[in-house]
Design a protein around this motif. Structure first.
Motif, mmCIF file in Angstrom:
data_model
loop_
_atom_site.group_PDB
_atom_site.id
_atom_site.type_symbol
_atom_site.label_atom_id
_atom_site.label_comp_id
_atom_site.label_asym_id
_atom_site.label_seq_id
_atom_site.Cartn_x
_atom_site.Cartn_y
_atom_site.Cartn_z
ATOM 1 N N SER A 192 32.845 49.383 65.121
ATOM 2 C CA SER A 192 33.255 48.201 64.366
ATOM 3 C C SER A 192 33.455 47.007 65.289
ATOM 4 C CB SER A 192 34.573 48.577 63.675
ATOM 5 O OG SER A 192 35.470 47.503 63.600
ATOM 6 N N SER A 193 33.023 45.833 64.835
ATOM 7 C CA SER A 193 33.297 44.642 65.663
ATOM 8 C C SER A 193 34.781 44.317 65.634
ATOM 9 C CB SER A 193 32.478 43.442 65.175
ATOM 10 O OG SER A 193 32.940 43.014 63.915
ATOM 11 N N LEU A 194 35.418 44.562 64.480
ATOM 12 C CA LEU A 194 36.857 44.282 64.375
ATOM 13 C C LEU A 194 37.639 45.135 65.381
ATOM 14 C CD1 LEU A 194 39.418 43.132 63.002
ATOM 15 C CD2 LEU A 194 39.266 44.997 61.352
ATOM 16 N N CYS A 195 37.359 46.420 65.387
ATOM 17 C CA CYS A 195 38.153 47.319 66.244
ATOM 18 C C CYS A 195 37.755 47.198 67.707
ATOM 19 C CB CYS A 195 38.023 48.753 65.750
ATOM 20 S SG CYS A 195 38.650 48.916 64.066
ATOM 21 N N PRO A 203 39.913 38.226 69.155
ATOM 22 C CA PRO A 203 39.657 38.114 67.713
ATOM 23 C C PRO A 203 38.220 38.535 67.380
ATOM 24 C CG PRO A 203 39.614 35.946 68.744
ATOM 25 C CD PRO A 203 40.010 36.911 69.821
ATOM 26 N N ASP A 204 38.038 38.869 66.100
ATOM 27 C CA ASP A 204 36.734 39.370 65.637
ATOM 28 C C ASP A 204 35.831 38.196 65.257
ATOM 29 O OD1 ASP A 204 34.722 40.937 64.538
ATOM 30 O OD2 ASP A 204 35.807 41.347 62.674
ATOM 31 N N ILE A 205 35.403 37.422 66.255
ATOM 32 C CA ILE A 205 34.586 36.228 65.969
ATOM 33 C C ILE A 205 33.326 36.207 66.847
ATOM 34 C CG2 ILE A 205 36.440 34.739 65.082
ATOM 35 C CD1 ILE A 205 36.722 33.565 67.921
ATOM 36 N N PHE A 230 26.067 50.828 64.533
ATOM 37 C CA PHE A 230 26.661 49.736 65.293
ATOM 38 C C PHE A 230 26.845 48.513 64.408
ATOM 39 C CE2 PHE A 230 26.149 46.053 68.227
ATOM 40 C CZ PHE A 230 27.238 46.310 69.057
ATOM 41 N N ASP A 231 28.028 47.941 64.457
ATOM 42 C CA ASP A 231 28.312 46.711 63.723
ATOM 43 C C ASP A 231 27.784 45.543 64.558
ATOM 44 O OD1 ASP A 231 29.405 44.495 62.517
ATOM 45 O OD2 ASP A 231 31.477 45.195 62.556
ATOM 46 N N GLY A 232 26.663 44.979 64.127
ATOM 47 C CA GLY A 232 26.012 43.921 64.905
ATOM 48 C C GLY A 232 26.461 42.530 64.510
ATOM 49 N N ASP A 233 27.548 42.405 63.738
ATOM 50 C CA ASP A 233 28.018 41.101 63.251
ATOM 51 C C ASP A 233 26.865 40.365 62.554
ATOM 52 O OD1 ASP A 233 30.770 41.186 63.964
ATOM 53 O OD2 ASP A 233 30.235 40.828 66.041
ATOM 54 N N THR A 234 26.626 39.092 62.931
ATOM 55 C CA THR A 234 25.528 38.363 62.264
ATOM 56 C C THR A 234 24.172 38.663 62.906
ATOM 57 O OG1 THR A 234 25.670 36.486 63.765
ATOM 58 C CG2 THR A 234 27.087 36.413 61.816
ATOM 59 N N ILE A 258 23.667 44.225 60.190
ATOM 60 C CA ILE A 258 23.928 42.797 60.420
ATOM 61 C C ILE A 258 24.264 42.127 59.091
ATOM 62 C CG2 ILE A 258 22.689 42.467 62.592
ATOM 63 C CD1 ILE A 258 20.303 41.419 60.933
ATOM 64 N N GLU A 259 25.181 41.155 59.168
ATOM 65 C CA GLU A 259 25.667 40.529 57.944
ATOM 66 C C GLU A 259 25.063 39.139 57.753
ATOM 67 O OE1 GLU A 259 30.129 39.348 58.654
ATOM 68 O OE2 GLU A 259 29.635 41.005 59.976
ATOM 69 N N ASP A 260 24.899 38.759 56.486
ATOM 70 C CA ASP A 260 24.193 37.508 56.195
ATOM 71 C C ASP A 260 25.135 36.301 56.250
ATOM 72 O OD1 ASP A 260 25.519 38.097 53.843
ATOM 73 O OD2 ASP A 260 23.760 37.956 52.532
ATOM 74 N N LEU A 264 30.234 30.175 62.907
ATOM 75 C CA LEU A 264 31.304 30.984 63.495
ATOM 76 C C LEU A 264 31.694 32.092 62.517
ATOM 77 C CD1 LEU A 264 33.351 31.507 65.750
ATOM 78 C CD2 LEU A 264 34.941 30.037 64.502
ATOM 79 N N LYS A 265 31.458 33.335 62.959
ATOM 80 C CA LYS A 265 31.777 34.466 62.077
ATOM 81 C C LYS A 265 33.264 34.750 62.078
ATOM 82 C CE LYS A 265 32.644 38.487 62.587
ATOM 83 N NZ LYS A 265 32.962 39.931 62.622
ATOM 84 N N LYS A 266 33.823 34.954 60.896
ATOM 85 C CA LYS A 266 35.207 35.423 60.770
ATOM 86 C C LYS A 266 35.163 36.774 60.081
ATOM 87 C CE LYS A 266 37.425 31.685 62.260
ATOM 88 N NZ LYS A 266 37.840 30.568 61.444
ATOM 89 N N ALA A 304 20.963 45.703 56.194
ATOM 90 C CA ALA A 304 21.368 44.330 55.877
ATOM 91 C C ALA A 304 22.671 44.339 55.081
ATOM 92 C CB ALA A 304 20.268 43.656 55.063
ATOM 93 N N ARG A 305 23.631 43.584 55.583
ATOM 94 C CA ARG A 305 24.946 43.542 54.934
ATOM 95 C C ARG A 305 25.072 42.260 54.124
ATOM 96 N NH1 ARG A 305 30.518 44.011 58.423
ATOM 97 N NH2 ARG A 305 31.847 42.669 57.170
ATOM 98 N N ILE A 306 25.451 42.426 52.885
ATOM 99 C CA ILE A 306 25.495 41.293 51.956
ATOM 100 C C ILE A 306 26.944 40.853 51.756
ATOM 101 C CG2 ILE A 306 24.969 40.596 49.581
ATOM 102 C CD1 ILE A 306 22.759 42.840 49.728
HETATM 103 MG MG MG Z 1 32.629 43.643 61.838
#
Ligand code: MG
Ligand code: SPV
Length: 431
Positions: A192-195, A203-205, A230-234, A258-260, A264-266, A304-306
């Motif tokens: 996880s990117s958060l963890c 921070p998870d940014i 793997f959490d690839g964020d964006t 990866i998320e759409d 700056l990702k939050k 792909a994460r929506i």
């Molecule tokens: Mg994440």
């Protein structure tokens, strides 16, 4: 002639198996059950050859009269269909899971008037080494990478748990529960990117750079064999994402999500409380296309994460995006929500399944945590990620210990809540 039955859960036949068969056949006509893929994964480890090949291996052993596939680790179906007079098993019953199997066999032998014969388990160091090598082979990138893909074909719902270090990797790898006649464990790990960020005090940014995130992957990989998501964020810039794909597949990671979002990702669990921008369908699809073109192996997955539900854009928008991302080559769809109830996720799953029966759906029930795995499975979800629970468990426990020491000016008061010194120094095996 008595009907004798034993079960094999192995990819290779060594001397130990041959001796076991020699012994077993003395009691009558021997049928060997070969444990099916899904049961083998849940109970032991991932098979490195197909069930057909495992059946052929056992058929080739002198003294084996018949070979069947045993679908479950417990023996109910075997008794119902085969009515064996004798079950032969090694006496290696130490683990809790083995005790559950023994209890199951004993209750069935009683019910059917059969008998359990326990043969002394032979701990030849040479054979133990072969078993260990088989297990370690699963950790090699070529063997590990394709296993998520394979597991998706084997079981209806894959359960992944968050890991952010070697130690949490070991928990994901080894934790097993025995519940009545069922043995369960996690099937995969989520970085996880958060963890991963929180563990580093950041921070998870997308602040923790890829090199550092790869270091976490390496730490986990060194001590585990299960597939990694793997959490690839964006995914960052498309020009960078293509390199990330190559690196991840080379390391043996099974999938990147990866998320759409763009800019700056939050963290998604902030929802609309912070400014977050969703990427356009065109841009994000182009990123997926570029990633799939860069990919060299057949089995790596780009999911792909929506973020439509997170950003209150509605289910119709999420479904439109899902179709576009699949068309761009996404190997799976992750749909996220921060609602307390699972309703919008379940509705998305139902509606997505009417337009697409095959693409795997990934869900992350962090907020809507009352939903059961059974419900998710019934609505067509294929991967359920427990995305942050290990880190959230550790932080309050550590803070509590720190406060207790400060309060009491010594460590005695917290000791009863801690793992014993004996256990911590023996927790990690040496090679
Ligand atoms: Mg994440
Ligand atoms: C993570 O675990 O980093 C995730 C899931 O991306 S969430 O935190 O819910 O956004």
């Amino acid at each position: 002639m008595k009907k004798v039955y034993t079960c094999f859960c192995t990819d290779i036949i060594h001397e130990g198996h041959l001796k076991f068969v020699e012994e077993a056949k003395k009691y009558g006509e021997l049928t060997v059950g070969v444990l099916a893929d899904a049961a083998m994964v849940k109970y032991n480890r991932f098979p490195s050859i197909s069930i057909e090949e495992r059946v052929e291996l056992v058929k080739g052993i002198d003294g084996v009269k018949d070979v069947i596939v045993q679908n479950e680790i417990m023996y109910d179906e075997v008794f119902r269909q085969l009515h064996p007079d004798i079950i032969i098993h090694g006496d290696n019953w130490e683990a809790e899971s083995m005790q559950a199997i023994r209890a199951n066999i004993l209750s069935l032998t009683k019910e059917y008037g059969a008998e359990l014969i326990e043969i002394p388990y032979h701990r030849d160091p040479k054979l133990t080494k072969i078993d260990k090598q088989m297990r370690e082979k699963l950790a090699m990138p070529e063997f590990r990478r394709g296993r998520l893909h394979k597991a998706l074909k084997m079981m209806p719902l894959i359960k992944a748990i968050e890991v952010h270090s070697g130690l949490t990797g070991l928990i994901a790898e080894k934790t097993m529960v025995v519940e009545g006649e069922k043995i369960d464990q996690f099937d995969a790990m989520w970085i996880s990117s958060l963890c991963d960020s929180t563990e580093k005090g950041k921070p998870d940014i997308e602040l923790v750079d890829m090199t550092s995130r790869f270091r976490t992957i390496e730490d986990v990989m060194e001590v585990t064999t299960k597939p990694i998501i793997f959490d690839g964020d964006t995914g960052g810039l498309t020009e960078h994402f293509v390199y990330t794909v190559r690196s991840l597949e080379r390391m043996g990671v099974s999938a990147v999500i990866i998320e759409d979002k763009t800019g700056l990702k939050k963290n998604s669990l902030f929802g609309t409380e912070v400014e977050q921008t969703q990427d356009s369908i065109e841009n994000f699809s182009a990123k997926i296309v570029a990633g799939k073109e860069a990919q060299l192996s057949d089995d790596f997955m780009i999911i792909a994460r929506i973020e439509s539900l997170i950003l209150d854009k509605g289910i119709d928008d999420a479904l439109k995006r899902a179709a576009a991302y699949v068309a761009a080559g996404a190997d799976g769809i992750m749909i996220h929500s921060r609602k307390k109830e699972p309703d919008e996720i379940l509705e998305f799953c139902d509606r997505f399944r009417t337009q697409d029966q095959n693409t795997p759906i990934v869900v992350v029930p962090s907020s809507y945590n009352t939903v059961t795995e059974e419900e998710l499975e019934a609505h067509g979800a294929n991967i359920c990620i427990y995305a942050n629970q290990l880190l959230r468990a550790a932080f309050p426990a550590m803070e509590n210990a720190a406060k207790s020491i400060l309060t009491h000016h010594r460590a005695a008061e917290i000791d009863s809540e801690l793992m014993s010194i004996k256990n911590i120094i023996t927790l990690i095996d040496e090679l």
